[in-house]
Enzyme design. Structure first.
Site, mmCIF file in Angstrom:
data_model
loop_
_atom_site.group_PDB
_atom_site.id
_atom_site.type_symbol
_atom_site.label_atom_id
_atom_site.label_comp_id
_atom_site.label_asym_id
_atom_site.label_seq_id
_atom_site.Cartn_x
_atom_site.Cartn_y
_atom_site.Cartn_z
ATOM 1 N N VAL A 127 0.838 -1.198 0.000
ATOM 2 C CA VAL A 127 0.000 0.000 0.000
ATOM 3 C C VAL A 127 0.872 1.247 0.000
ATOM 4 C CG1 VAL A 127 -1.717 1.318 1.287
ATOM 5 C CG2 VAL A 127 -1.947 -1.147 1.102
ATOM 6 N N ALA A 130 2.407 1.706 -3.414
ATOM 7 C CA ALA A 130 1.433 2.228 -4.381
ATOM 8 C C ALA A 130 1.213 3.722 -4.185
ATOM 9 C CB ALA A 130 0.117 1.470 -4.251
ATOM 10 N N TYR A 131 1.163 4.136 -2.924
ATOM 11 C CA TYR A 131 0.995 5.565 -2.607
ATOM 12 C C TYR A 131 2.156 6.386 -3.149
ATOM 13 C CZ TYR A 131 1.046 9.709 0.438
ATOM 14 O OH TYR A 131 1.094 10.984 0.936
ATOM 15 N N VAL A 132 3.364 5.950 -2.867
ATOM 16 C CA VAL A 132 4.557 6.676 -3.315
ATOM 17 C C VAL A 132 4.620 6.720 -4.837
ATOM 18 C CG1 VAL A 132 7.072 6.573 -3.377
ATOM 19 C CG2 VAL A 132 5.866 6.249 -1.215
ATOM 20 N N LYS A 135 2.039 9.213 -6.259
ATOM 21 C CA LYS A 135 2.472 10.603 -6.102
ATOM 22 C C LYS A 135 3.610 10.929 -7.072
ATOM 23 C CE LYS A 135 -0.219 12.103 -2.780
ATOM 24 N NZ LYS A 135 -1.300 13.062 -3.096
#
Length: 219
Positions: A127, A130-132, A135
């Site tokens: 997770v 995926a966030y990094v 962005k």
């Protein structure tokens, strides 16, 4: 100015609206839930309904009508549903960029996250990765968009009171920063067109926001 805030009920946005209103601007909070309307009006914001995940770029353009700038402050956060890192953090940004171009809005400020150009440690989990990556890819798309962009990359966000003291620049190391101080920096860069074309890390520091922006521009 009328300033569209994508993610208009987010924790940074809620601190940004009153700052913009106090400066004589009209923040336009874009939210998917009409139940937020009274709260946002109380912060000085105009409210428009937009479902970031399900609307297309044309709907974003319609929501940006009459605005002079866009702030992308939406995010699925570093925890939770991995799918929302793409549908909110990446696709929401891409549709905002496309919508801004369609609406003829050239000024675009994006809230990202510090260090996203570096591969995240594997022990942080899928997770977080995926966030990094969302962005990182959103920032790359904005830099290539032809818009007058500014990217602010805060460190770990806290809900502490504003300090008014920050460190801002392309190589500032990781650290904590209050959401209130992030909002103050966003308000400051929106006031200064010279900040277009810059990408800066942001953490708590010992320099006032106006001085930090001036210093980052002079560096």
């Amino acid at each position: 100015m009328h300033i569209a805030i994508v993610g208009g009920h987010g924790k940074v946005a809620l601190r940004l609206h009153p700052l913009l209103a106090q400066a004589g601007h009209t923040p336009v909070a874009l939210v998917r839930n009409n139940a937020y309307r009274d709260e946002l009006h109380g912060l000085g914001a105009e409210v428009r309904i937009l479902d970031i995940e399900n609307a297309n770029a044309a709907a974003f353009a319609a929501a940006f009508a009459g605005c002079d700038a866009v702030v992308f402050a939406a995010g699925g956060g570093p925890d939770g549903n991995i799918v929302r890192k793409r549908t909110v953090d990446l696709e929401g940004s891409l549709k905002s960029i496309d919508g801004a171009r369609q609406a003829g809005v050239t000024r675009f400020v994006q809230v990202s996250a510090i260090g996203v150009d570096n591969p995240p440690p594997r022990d942080r989990g899928e997770v977080w990765r995926a966030y990094v990556e969302a962005k990182r890819d959103a920032d790359a798309a904005l830099r290539a968009s032809g818009l007058d962009w500014t990217i602010i990359r805060p460190g770990r966000l806290t809900d502490d009171e504003a300090t008014g003291l920050v460190a801002l620049g392309p190589h500032v190391p990781r650290g904590d920063v209050t959401r209130a101080d992030v909002a103050a920096v966003l308000a400051a860069v929106l006031e200064n067109d010279d900040t277009a074309g810059h990408q800066w890390n942001l953490v708590g520091g010992d320099t006032t926001v106006p001085e930090a922006v001036a210093g980052a521009l002079a560096a």
